[in-house]
Design a protein around this motif. Structure first.
Motif, PDB file in Angstrom:
ATOM      1  N   LEU A  29       1.119  -1.175  -0.372  1.00 54.01           N
ATOM      2  CA  LEU A  29      -0.058  -0.068  -0.388  1.00 54.01           C
ATOM      3  C   LEU A  29       0.606   1.372   0.327  1.00 54.01           C
ATOM      4  CD1 LEU A  29      -2.625   0.971   0.079  1.00 54.01           C
ATOM      5  CD2 LEU A  29      -2.453   0.867   2.790  1.00 54.01           C
ATOM      6  N   SER A  30       2.280   1.592   0.569  1.00 47.13           N
ATOM      7  CA  SER A  30       2.996   2.253   1.039  1.00 47.13           C
ATOM      8  C   SER A  30       4.174   1.659   1.124  1.00 47.13           C
ATOM      9  CB  SER A  30       2.886   3.399   1.466  1.00 47.13           C
ATOM     10  OG  SER A  30       3.835   4.425   2.322  1.00 47.13           O
ATOM     11  N   ARG A  72       6.718   3.307   2.113  1.00 49.77           N
ATOM     12  CA  ARG A  72       7.459   3.277   3.472  1.00 49.77           C
ATOM     13  C   ARG A  72       6.809   2.665   4.442  1.00 49.77           C
ATOM     14  NH1 ARG A  72       6.901   5.593  -1.550  1.00 49.77           N
ATOM     15  NH2 ARG A  72       5.235   6.427  -0.709  1.00 49.77           N
ATOM     16  N   ARG A  78       5.410   7.152  11.107  1.00 53.90           N
ATOM     17  CA  ARG A  78       4.319   8.188   9.603  1.00 53.90           C
ATOM     18  C   ARG A  78       4.324   9.549   9.632  1.00 53.90           C
ATOM     19  NH1 ARG A  78       3.171   6.141   5.981  1.00 53.90           N
ATOM     20  NH2 ARG A  78       1.607   6.606   6.016  1.00 53.90           N
ATOM     21  N   ASP A 104       6.751  10.499   7.532  1.00 50.98           N
ATOM     22  CA  ASP A 104       7.162  10.256   5.480  1.00 50.98           C
ATOM     23  C   ASP A 104       6.200  11.221   5.021  1.00 50.98           C
ATOM     24  OD1 ASP A 104       9.135   8.291   5.847  1.00 50.98           O
ATOM     25  OD2 ASP A 104       7.114   6.164   6.463  1.00 50.98           O
ATOM     26  N   GLU A 112       4.939   9.162  -0.813  1.00 55.12           N
ATOM     27  CA  GLU A 112       3.873   9.914   0.725  1.00 55.12           C
ATOM     28  C   GLU A 112       3.375  10.470   0.309  1.00 55.12           C
ATOM     29  OE1 GLU A 112       2.010   7.472   3.345  1.00 55.12           O
ATOM     30  OE2 GLU A 112       3.931   6.557   2.199  1.00 55.12           O
ATOM     31  N   LEU A 168       0.507   9.834  -2.351  1.00 54.84           N
ATOM     32  CA  LEU A 168      -0.520   9.054  -2.032  1.00 54.84           C
ATOM     33  C   LEU A 168      -2.135   9.226  -1.473  1.00 54.84           C
ATOM     34  CD1 LEU A 168       1.202   5.845  -0.120  1.00 54.84           C
ATOM     35  CD2 LEU A 168       0.323   6.007  -2.550  1.00 54.84           C
ATOM     36  N   TRP A 215      -3.167  15.651   1.459  1.00 55.60           N
ATOM     37  CA  TRP A 215      -2.104  15.578   1.449  1.00 55.60           C
ATOM     38  C   TRP A 215      -2.595  16.254   3.135  1.00 55.60           C
ATOM     39  CZ3 TRP A 215       1.531  19.532   1.601  1.00 55.60           C
ATOM     40  CH2 TRP A 215       2.685  19.024   2.296  1.00 55.60           C
ATOM     41  N   PHE A 220      -6.495   6.652  -0.327  1.00 56.29           N
ATOM     42  CA  PHE A 220      -5.146   6.758  -1.610  1.00 56.29           C
ATOM     43  C   PHE A 220      -4.919   7.046  -2.869  1.00 56.29           C
ATOM     44  CE2 PHE A 220      -5.293   4.147   2.515  1.00 56.29           C
ATOM     45  CZ  PHE A 220      -4.005   4.617   3.052  1.00 56.29           C
ATOM     46  N   HIS A 278      -3.025   4.655  -5.571  1.00 54.61           N
ATOM     47  CA  HIS A 278      -1.892   4.224  -5.245  1.00 54.61           C
ATOM     48  C   HIS A 278      -1.445   4.538  -6.938  1.00 54.61           C
ATOM     49  CE1 HIS A 278       0.251   0.367  -5.369  1.00 54.61           C
ATOM     50  NE2 HIS A 278       0.629   0.217  -4.229  1.00 54.61           N
TER      51      HIS A 278
END
Length: 274
Positions: free
Chosen positions: A139-140, A142, A149, A152, A159, A162, A166, A223, A225
């Motif tokens: 999914l990530s 990171r 978190r 990132d 990140e 995603l 944001w 997300f 992706h």
């Protein structure tokens, strides 16, 4: 002997700057040189003297009564979570300097995370990724052991990409971090993170200064992706018993939806690559 940080005063100053005179019912005449409410306006609306309120902000009085706290919470328009944070700051006692300790995930929890059929990881009190399953990393990238978190989301453009919203995700993350650390903002790990991110990210610096508080809990997350497209997943955050603030974080789709199909595709791709 080191002076204790003035957490209550910092909170009061930050929150009064977020309340406009119009919201407080105060007529505005002429140009105001301060954002939000003035100290004397907060004092007047709370029914306390301006001198006493000044002492609270400057840390010369750190034990206001419950009645004063309730009045200030009303004037500052605090929600239930932020009100609870205010009361916690007022009840905080001086602490000894803490030594950094290593957070260790219980072995049974680590095995459980590995077995889950959805993206899952364990988050420490300072939002460190303590363990994660392969689908979380899919999914990530990171979301792997050793990541953080906050770092990132605020410092890694990949990140950030995603999350279509944001800045909204970043604001929620900071508010959850404040709730997690509570009054322990002088903890060495917290000091390190806040110092690093305040220097590197103007957005973090601005959000941290707001003193927003929000429990780390369930939410719906969108997300974007790069492999499977948009994914809307429910996020669960569950406290892990007998730990100092660790949480199990899992993302799952509504069964039978396009999101479920796309997450299954991501899982199949991950399994094929292992």
């Amino acid at each position: 002997m080191n002076e204790q940080p003035n957490l209550l005063g910092e909170f009061l100053r930050a929150r009064r700057e977020l309340v406009t005179p119009e919201e407080a019912g105060i007529p505005v005449r002429g140009v105001r040189r301060v954002p939000g409410l003035r100290r004397e306006e907060v004092a007047m609306l709370a029914g306390i003297s301006a001198d006493y309120y000044l002492r609270l902000e400057r840390g010369r009085d750190r034990r206001p009564s419950l009645q004063v706290l309730e009045a200030l919470a009303g004037v500052l328009r605090l929600d239930d979570d932020t009100r609870a944070h205010l009361f916690g700051l007022a009840a905080a006692r001086p602490r000894r300097t803490r030594r950094r300790h290593r957070e260790t995930v219980p072995p049974s929890t680590a095995r459980f995370v590995e077995l889950l059929p959805v993206p899952a990881f364990v988050e420490g009190r300072h939002l460190d990724v303590l363990t994660a399953n392969p689908l979380a990393a899919a999914l990530s990238p990171r979301l792997i052991t050793g990541g953080n978190r906050l770092r990132d989301v605020f410092l890694d453009p990949a990140e950030q990409s995603l999350f279509p919203d944001w800045e909204g995700a970043a604001a929620a993350l900071v508010a959850g971090f404040r709730e997690a650390v509570g009054t322990d903002t002088d903890d060495p790990r917290c000091v390190e993170l806040v110092g690093e991110l305040s220097l590197a990210s103007p957005l973090f610096r601005r959000l941290w200064a707001r003193h927003d508080v929000r429990p780390r809990g369930s939410a719906t997350v969108l997300f974007r992706h790069p492999q499977v497209g948009d994914l809307t997943l429910s996020r669960e955050k569950l406290h892990i018993t007998d730990t100092d603030g660790m949480m199990l974080v899992a993302f799952h789709p509504v069964p039978g939806t396009r999101d479920a199909e796309r997450l299954a595709l991501l899982g199949a791709t991950t399994a094929a690559g292992r």
